[in-house]
Design a protein around this motif. Structure first.
Motif, PDB file in Angstrom:
ATOM      1  N   PHE A 201       0.651  -1.315  -0.056  1.00 34.13           N
ATOM      2  CA  PHE A 201      -0.025   0.015   0.024  1.00 34.13           C
ATOM      3  C   PHE A 201       0.842   1.370   0.024  1.00 34.13           C
ATOM      4  N   VAL A 202       1.771   1.339   0.867  1.00 33.84           N
ATOM      5  CA  VAL A 202       2.864   2.394   0.928  1.00 33.84           C
ATOM      6  C   VAL A 202       3.240   2.531  -0.380  1.00 33.84           C
ATOM      7  N   ALA A 203       3.800   1.558  -1.302  1.00 27.40           N
ATOM      8  CA  ALA A 203       4.668   1.780  -2.427  1.00 27.40           C
ATOM      9  C   ALA A 203       3.577   2.308  -3.456  1.00 27.40           C
ATOM     10  N   VAL A 204       2.338   1.720  -3.355  1.00 22.96           N
ATOM     11  CA  VAL A 204       1.260   2.227  -4.348  1.00 22.96           C
ATOM     12  C   VAL A 204       1.001   3.931  -4.034  1.00 22.96           C
ATOM     13  N   VAL A 205       0.970   4.321  -2.937  1.00 24.02           N
ATOM     14  CA  VAL A 205       0.765   5.610  -2.651  1.00 24.02           C
ATOM     15  C   VAL A 205       1.766   6.525  -2.940  1.00 24.02           C
ATOM     16  N   TYR A 206       3.107   5.970  -2.823  1.00 20.97           N
ATOM     17  CA  TYR A 206       4.257   6.636  -3.223  1.00 20.97           C
ATOM     18  C   TYR A 206       4.393   7.001  -4.712  1.00 20.97           C
ATOM     19  N   PHE A 207       4.153   5.854  -5.520  1.00 20.43           N
ATOM     20  CA  PHE A 207       3.834   5.646  -6.799  1.00 20.43           C
ATOM     21  C   PHE A 207       3.383   6.627  -7.533  1.00 20.43           C
ATOM     22  N   THR A 208       1.734   6.720  -7.043  1.00 19.76           N
ATOM     23  CA  THR A 208       0.856   7.617  -7.239  1.00 19.76           C
ATOM     24  C   THR A 208       1.065   9.055  -7.278  1.00 19.76           C
ATOM     25  N   ILE A 209       1.615   9.473  -6.002  1.00 22.22           N
ATOM     26  CA  ILE A 209       1.921  10.873  -6.086  1.00 22.22           C
ATOM     27  C   ILE A 209       3.096  11.264  -6.625  1.00 22.22           C
ATOM     28  N   CYS A 210       4.240  10.528  -6.849  1.00 20.78           N
ATOM     29  CA  CYS A 210       5.309  10.978  -7.494  1.00 20.78           C
ATOM     30  C   CYS A 210       5.114  11.005  -8.809  1.00 20.78           C
ATOM     31  N   PHE A 211       4.401   9.885  -9.381  1.00 22.92           N
ATOM     32  CA  PHE A 211       4.322   9.923 -10.651  1.00 22.92           C
ATOM     33  C   PHE A 211       3.239  11.147 -11.218  1.00 22.92           C
ATOM     34  N   THR A 212       2.480  11.315 -10.411  1.00 20.80           N
ATOM     35  CA  THR A 212       1.412  12.530 -10.854  1.00 20.80           C
ATOM     36  C   THR A 212       2.122  13.945 -10.703  1.00 20.80           C
ATOM     37  N   LEU A 213       3.309  14.129  -9.958  1.00 22.99           N
ATOM     38  CA  LEU A 213       4.021  15.080  -9.816  1.00 22.99           C
ATOM     39  C   LEU A 213       5.000  15.383 -11.032  1.00 22.99           C
ATOM     40  N   SER A 214       5.505  14.158 -11.331  1.00 30.95           N
ATOM     41  CA  SER A 214       6.111  13.900 -12.344  1.00 30.95           C
ATOM     42  C   SER A 214       5.490  14.513 -13.912  1.00 30.95           C
TER      43      SER A 214
END
Length: 228
Positions: A201-214
């Motif tokens: 779950f932590v990995a998914v949240v980090y990926f979602t936020i960082c990918f969106t910001l990218s």
């Protein structure tokens, strides 16, 4: 896979949300503080006053050469002892994990934002600086009205990229027993024996936020390129 229980995320969501809120708050504070002090350091490094430039360069090179984890530990464990020796207090000053996290990240990020802002300031042509001086503007007015606004605009995509890296690095504060998003997830994982579910779950949240910001950074780069 049949043994996975993702309901643990629903049950503990308020606690996880508080951890995520802390992570975002620390990221924002470190980004703003790092940008402010980094800009001052960049101006100091570009100063014609050599001692000031050397001190700023030494600070930046020191911070950029040491792992962030060591900086966090050094400040948390050594700074109370140093303050005690300077002030002559009977006991080490209790700075606290939360305050140490904020101060450490601002100090550390200032060195990286300094180099970004220094590149932005140097990207402004000397002709504009000379024109500002010809109009009667002093150094402070030239930097405030002419150089820094353009430097911020030019370096904004790179600054945002550094903020993404900062957001990921904030997870290190969990080692100080600070309940950030990762720290909250680790505590729940250990308490409920749901390591796979929580870390996934932590990995998914980090990926979602960082990918969106990218994606936002890429759009910002295109927009700035059009302005230029």
């Amino acid at each position: 896979m049949d043994d996975l229980d993702f309901d643990v995320i629903v049950r503990t969501w308020p606690y996880l949300l508080n951890g995520l809120r802390y992570t975002l708050q620390l990221t924002l504070a470190a980004a703003l503080g790092g940008t402010f002090f980094g800009t001052l350091l960049a101006m100091a490094r570009l100063s014609s006053f050599k001692p000031l430039a050397l001190v700023a360069a030494g600070y930046v090179n020191l911070m950029r050469s040491i792992p962030l984890l060591l900086v966090i530990f050094w400040f948390y464990f050594l700074m109370p002892v140093i303050i005690q020796s300077i002030t002559g207090a009977a006991r080490p000053v209790q700075i606290g994990a939360d305050r140490s996290a904020y101060i450490t990240f601002i100090m550390f990020e200032a060195a990286f934002f300094c180099e970004i802002m220094r590149a932005g300031i140097q990207s402004i042509s000397k002709g504009q600086v000379n024109a500002a001086h010809a109009l009667g503007l002093n150094y402070r007015q030239t930097m405030q009205l002419v150089v820094l606004p353009q430097a911020f605009r030019n370096m904004l995509p790179i600054l945002m990229t550094q903020v993404i890296v900062l957001f990921q690095d904030v997870s290190l504060v969990s080692l100080l027993n600070v309940t950030d998003f990762v720290g909250a997830s680790v505590k729940i994982a250990q308490r409920d024996s749901r390591v796979v579910e929580m870390y996934l779950f932590v990995a998914v949240v980090y990926f979602t936020i960082c990918f969106t910001l990218s994606i936002l950074v890429k759009r910002l780069q295109k927009r700035i390129a059009i302005i230029r």
